[in-house]
Every structure is written in C-alpha cells, then in structure tokens.
Write a protein that holds these residues in place. Structure first.
Motif, PDB file in Angstrom:
ATOM      1  N   GLY A 175       0.865  -1.211   0.004  1.00 23.75           N
ATOM      2  CA  GLY A 175      -0.044  -0.017   0.068  1.00 23.75           C
ATOM      3  C   GLY A 175       0.704   1.212   0.040  1.00 23.75           C
ATOM      4  O   GLY A 175       0.423   2.441   0.234  1.00 23.75           O
ATOM      5  N   LEU A 176       2.037   1.271  -0.191  1.00 15.78           N
ATOM      6  CA  LEU A 176       2.950   2.277  -0.452  1.00 15.78           C
ATOM      7  C   LEU A 176       3.274   2.592  -1.700  1.00 15.78           C
ATOM      8  O   LEU A 176       3.424   1.756  -2.565  1.00 15.78           O
ATOM      9  CB  LEU A 176       4.283   2.070   0.492  1.00 15.78           C
ATOM     10  N   ARG A 177       3.451   4.038  -1.936  1.00 16.57           N
ATOM     11  CA  ARG A 177       3.827   4.498  -3.501  1.00 16.57           C
ATOM     12  C   ARG A 177       5.088   5.169  -3.297  1.00 16.57           C
ATOM     13  O   ARG A 177       5.247   5.972  -2.580  1.00 16.57           O
ATOM     14  CB  ARG A 177       2.480   5.543  -3.552  1.00 16.57           C
ATOM     15  N   VAL A 178       5.756   4.981  -4.252  1.00 11.37           N
ATOM     16  CA  VAL A 178       6.908   5.595  -4.527  1.00 11.37           C
ATOM     17  C   VAL A 178       7.004   6.948  -5.045  1.00 11.37           C
ATOM     18  O   VAL A 178       6.529   7.187  -6.217  1.00 11.37           O
ATOM     19  CB  VAL A 178       8.118   4.733  -5.390  1.00 11.37           C
ATOM     20  N   VAL A 179       7.226   7.884  -4.246  1.00 16.30           N
ATOM     21  CA  VAL A 179       6.837   9.341  -4.763  1.00 16.30           C
ATOM     22  C   VAL A 179       8.434   9.848  -5.129  1.00 16.30           C
ATOM     23  O   VAL A 179       8.510  11.073  -5.614  1.00 16.30           O
ATOM     24  CB  VAL A 179       6.162  10.250  -3.880  1.00 16.30           C
ATOM     25  N   ALA A 180       9.476   9.370  -4.664  1.00 14.43           N
ATOM     26  CA  ALA A 180      10.805   9.894  -5.180  1.00 14.43           C
ATOM     27  C   ALA A 180      11.911   8.513  -4.992  1.00 14.43           C
ATOM     28  O   ALA A 180      11.479   7.609  -4.362  1.00 14.43           O
ATOM     29  CB  ALA A 180      11.250  10.789  -3.923  1.00 14.43           C
ATOM     30  N   SER A 181      12.659   8.568  -5.933  1.00 14.69           N
ATOM     31  CA  SER A 181      13.686   7.373  -5.884  1.00 14.69           C
ATOM     32  C   SER A 181      14.934   7.777  -6.773  1.00 14.69           C
ATOM     33  O   SER A 181      14.795   8.428  -7.713  1.00 14.69           O
ATOM     34  CB  SER A 181      12.838   6.439  -6.613  1.00 14.69           C
ATOM     35  N   LYS A 182      15.778   7.347  -6.110  1.00 15.04           N
ATOM     36  CA  LYS A 182      17.322   7.429  -6.854  1.00 15.04           C
ATOM     37  C   LYS A 182      18.110   6.571  -6.357  1.00 15.04           C
ATOM     38  O   LYS A 182      18.372   6.233  -5.095  1.00 15.04           O
ATOM     39  CB  LYS A 182      17.851   8.770  -7.068  1.00 15.04           C
ATOM     40  N   ARG A 183      19.139   5.787  -7.060  1.00 13.49           N
ATOM     41  CA  ARG A 183      20.085   5.002  -6.985  1.00 13.49           C
ATOM     42  C   ARG A 183      21.516   5.964  -6.918  1.00 13.49           C
ATOM     43  O   ARG A 183      21.915   6.584  -7.700  1.00 13.49           O
ATOM     44  CB  ARG A 183      20.274   3.928  -8.084  1.00 13.49           C
ATOM     45  N   ILE A 184      22.105   5.748  -5.519  1.00 17.41           N
ATOM     46  CA  ILE A 184      23.261   6.620  -5.365  1.00 17.41           C
ATOM     47  C   ILE A 184      24.083   5.304  -4.670  1.00 17.41           C
ATOM     48  O   ILE A 184      23.966   4.491  -4.253  1.00 17.41           O
ATOM     49  CB  ILE A 184      23.063   7.609  -4.415  1.00 17.41           C
ATOM     50  N   HIS A 185      25.561   5.799  -4.556  1.00 14.17           N
ATOM     51  CA  HIS A 185      26.698   5.342  -3.924  1.00 14.17           C
ATOM     52  C   HIS A 185      26.901   6.175  -2.644  1.00 14.17           C
ATOM     53  O   HIS A 185      27.561   7.257  -2.974  1.00 14.17           O
ATOM     54  CB  HIS A 185      27.757   4.955  -4.622  1.00 14.17           C
ATOM     55  N   MET A 186      26.663   5.999  -1.406  1.00 10.47           N
ATOM     56  CA  MET A 186      26.583   6.935  -0.462  1.00 10.47           C
ATOM     57  C   MET A 186      28.225   7.266  -0.243  1.00 10.47           C
ATOM     58  O   MET A 186      29.095   6.310  -0.165  1.00 10.47           O
ATOM     59  CB  MET A 186      25.889   6.194   1.102  1.00 10.47           C
ATOM     60  N   THR A 187      28.535   8.343   0.196  1.00  4.69           N
ATOM     61  CA  THR A 187      29.818   8.641   0.803  1.00  4.69           C
ATOM     62  C   THR A 187      29.915   8.351   2.257  1.00  4.69           C
ATOM     63  O   THR A 187      28.884   8.007   2.911  1.00  4.69           O
ATOM     64  CB  THR A 187      30.339   9.920   0.404  1.00  4.69           C
ATOM     65  N   LYS A 188      30.989   8.162   2.543  1.00  5.89           N
ATOM     66  CA  LYS A 188      31.183   7.799   4.195  1.00  5.89           C
ATOM     67  C   LYS A 188      30.772   8.999   4.902  1.00  5.89           C
ATOM     68  O   LYS A 188      30.007   8.802   5.994  1.00  5.89           O
ATOM     69  CB  LYS A 188      32.762   7.631   4.318  1.00  5.89           C
ATOM     70  N   ASP A 189      31.049  10.267   4.414  1.00  2.00           N
ATOM     71  CA  ASP A 189      30.231  11.170   5.243  1.00  2.00           C
ATOM     72  C   ASP A 189      28.766  11.240   5.210  1.00  2.00           C
ATOM     73  O   ASP A 189      27.839  11.607   6.380  1.00  2.00           O
ATOM     74  CB  ASP A 189      30.697  12.736   4.544  1.00  2.00           C
ATOM     75  N   GLN A 190      28.276  10.897   4.043  1.00  4.57           N
ATOM     76  CA  GLN A 190      26.578  10.801   4.069  1.00  4.57           C
ATOM     77  C   GLN A 190      26.184   9.519   4.972  1.00  4.57           C
ATOM     78  O   GLN A 190      25.263   9.771   5.881  1.00  4.57           O
ATOM     79  CB  GLN A 190      26.234  10.258   2.562  1.00  4.57           C
ATOM     80  N   ALA A 191      26.931   8.503   4.936  1.00  2.00           N
ATOM     81  CA  ALA A 191      26.595   7.457   5.974  1.00  2.00           C
ATOM     82  C   ALA A 191      26.567   7.624   7.253  1.00  2.00           C
ATOM     83  O   ALA A 191      25.728   7.465   8.207  1.00  2.00           O
ATOM     84  CB  ALA A 191      27.283   6.106   5.516  1.00  2.00           C
ATOM     85  N   GLU A 192      27.797   8.414   7.708  1.00  3.80           N
ATOM     86  CA  GLU A 192      27.980   8.940   8.989  1.00  3.80           C
ATOM     87  C   GLU A 192      27.104   9.728   9.621  1.00  3.80           C
ATOM     88  O   GLU A 192      26.290   9.534  10.771  1.00  3.80           O
ATOM     89  CB  GLU A 192      29.287   9.205   9.251  1.00  3.80           C
ATOM     90  N   GLY A 193      26.557  10.751   8.494  1.00  7.43           N
ATOM     91  CA  GLY A 193      25.602  11.799   9.070  1.00  7.43           C
ATOM     92  C   GLY A 193      24.238  11.103   9.101  1.00  7.43           C
ATOM     93  O   GLY A 193      23.550  11.414  10.051  1.00  7.43           O
ATOM     94  N   PHE A 194      23.635  10.181   8.232  1.00  7.55           N
ATOM     95  CA  PHE A 194      22.569   9.608   8.338  1.00  7.55           C
ATOM     96  C   PHE A 194      22.294   8.971   9.303  1.00  7.55           C
ATOM     97  O   PHE A 194      21.278   8.734  10.131  1.00  7.55           O
ATOM     98  CB  PHE A 194      22.240   8.662   6.703  1.00  7.55           C
ATOM     99  N   TYR A 195      23.352   7.856   9.885  1.00  6.14           N
ATOM    100  CA  TYR A 195      23.277   7.064  10.961  1.00  6.14           C
ATOM    101  C   TYR A 195      23.788   7.577  12.092  1.00  6.14           C
ATOM    102  O   TYR A 195      24.240   7.203  13.195  1.00  6.14           O
ATOM    103  CB  TYR A 195      24.073   5.609  10.701  1.00  6.14           C
ATOM    104  N   ALA A 196      24.181   9.085  12.289  1.00 10.59           N
ATOM    105  CA  ALA A 196      24.563   9.744  13.514  1.00 10.59           C
ATOM    106  C   ALA A 196      23.778   9.238  14.683  1.00 10.59           C
ATOM    107  O   ALA A 196      24.522   9.183  15.900  1.00 10.59           O
ATOM    108  CB  ALA A 196      24.604  11.352  13.263  1.00 10.59           C
ATOM    109  N   VAL A 197      22.823   8.882  14.746  1.00 10.47           N
ATOM    110  CA  VAL A 197      21.958   8.474  15.944  1.00 10.47           C
ATOM    111  C   VAL A 197      22.712   7.240  16.374  1.00 10.47           C
ATOM    112  O   VAL A 197      22.490   7.039  17.714  1.00 10.47           O
ATOM    113  CB  VAL A 197      20.614   8.449  15.707  1.00 10.47           C
ATOM    114  N   HIS A 198      23.378   6.440  15.588  1.00 11.08           N
ATOM    115  CA  HIS A 198      24.071   5.422  16.189  1.00 11.08           C
ATOM    116  C   HIS A 198      25.552   5.229  16.465  1.00 11.08           C
ATOM    117  O   HIS A 198      26.002   4.426  16.437  1.00 11.08           O
ATOM    118  CB  HIS A 198      23.743   4.107  15.167  1.00 11.08           C
TER     119      HIS A 198
END
Ligand code: ADP
Ligand code: MG
Length: 140
Positions: A31-54
């Motif tokens: 029941g979910l609709r994809v309203v945005a999508s892109k294929r990326i290769h995350m940088t280390k900075d992006q991954a660290e920022g995204f998971y900063a809570v952990h």
C-alpha cells in the motif's frame, strides 16, 4: 488514517543481488507509493551523517562500511500511516526474528545486511527525506 510519507533505503546487499524491483513490488503491494527514488553510492560522510544517532553503538563503523560498500536506492514512500506500514512490511531488524512474508524474512542476509531501511517516526521520516531529496525531486 492520514496519508503520510516515510523514507526507505534498499541496502547494498539487496542491490548486489538485483532485488530492487522485487523489494519495491513488496512495498507497493503493502500500500505504499514511490514518490521519489534514486540510486546512489553513499559517501562515508553521508552514511555517518545519516546514521549519526547510532554513532555510539558498537556496530557503527561496520554499518557505515556496509552502507558504502555498493549502490543503494533511496526512496520516499507515501501511503496511509506510511511509517508503520513500511515497518510492518520490512519486518524485524534481525531477519531471524522477522515474520514470514516480510522483506527482511524473505531477503535479508544478516542483522546488518538486512536489505532495507525504514524511518521509525514521522519526525525522522521528514528529516531523512530532506537528507537525500530536494522538494522538487518528490512527485506525489
Ligand atoms: P532498524 O533498521 O530496524 O530501524 P536500527 O535502527 O536499530 O534497526 O539499526 C540500524 C541498522 O544498523 C540496522 O538496520 C542494521 O543494518 C544495523 N544493525 C542494527 N543492530 C545491529 C547489530 N547488533 N549488529 C550489526 N548491525 C546492526
Ligand atoms: Mg532504525
């Protein structure tokens, strides 16, 4: 029930096995609709920022290495009660605990390489969507 948005990542273990379509099909059938999508290769900075809570968790460095080990597909999903709907179809973090018919039970390789990410609250969904998408990249 209100129509809301959540944020999803198809993780490197899944893109490596060419499961982008199979996983997206399960999201759509839930029941979910994809309203945005892109294929990326995350940088280390992006991954660290995204998971900063952990960042204090023992698995943080391994998680960042895993999430930057190959391409991912980041998506904004829309649907009724989207955060819970997505968490339900994802299944438990550890695939050994995930219910039958969930994405993680079906596809995950391990507690780390567990095929998908999903936001855990409406507030975090907005933060995570904004982390990867500009407003004009989201078309509902
Ligand atoms: P979820 O993705 O179900 O919301 P968490 O937010 O707790 O789970 O963890 C984020 C991600 O970190 C997990 O999806 C998984 O890839 C990884 N992870 C969580 N717990 C562990 C663990 N004990 N060992 C290794 N990796 C883990
Ligand atoms: Mg989480």
């Amino acid at each position: 029930m209100a129509v809301t948005r959540t944020f999803s990542i198809i993780k490197p273990d899944a893109t490596r096995r060419n499961l982008t379509g199979a996983i997206t099909k399960m999201l759509e059938e839930a029941g979910l609709r994809v309203v945005a999508s892109k294929r990326i290769h995350m940088t280390k900075d992006q991954a660290e920022g995204f998971y900063a809570v952990h960042k204090e968790r023992p698995f943080f460095n391994d998680l960042v290495a895993f999430m930057t080990s190959g391409p991912v597909v980041v998506q904004a999903l829309e649907g009724e009660d989207a955060v819970k709907r997505n968490r339900d179809v994802m299944g438990a973090t550890n695939p050994a605990d995930a219910a039958d018919g969930t994405i993680r039970k079906t596809f995950a390789e391990s507690i780390e390489a567990n095929s998908v990410h999903g936001s855990d609250s409406d507030e975090n969904a907005k933060i995570e969507i904004d982390f990867f998408f500009k407003p004009e990249e989201i078309v509902g």
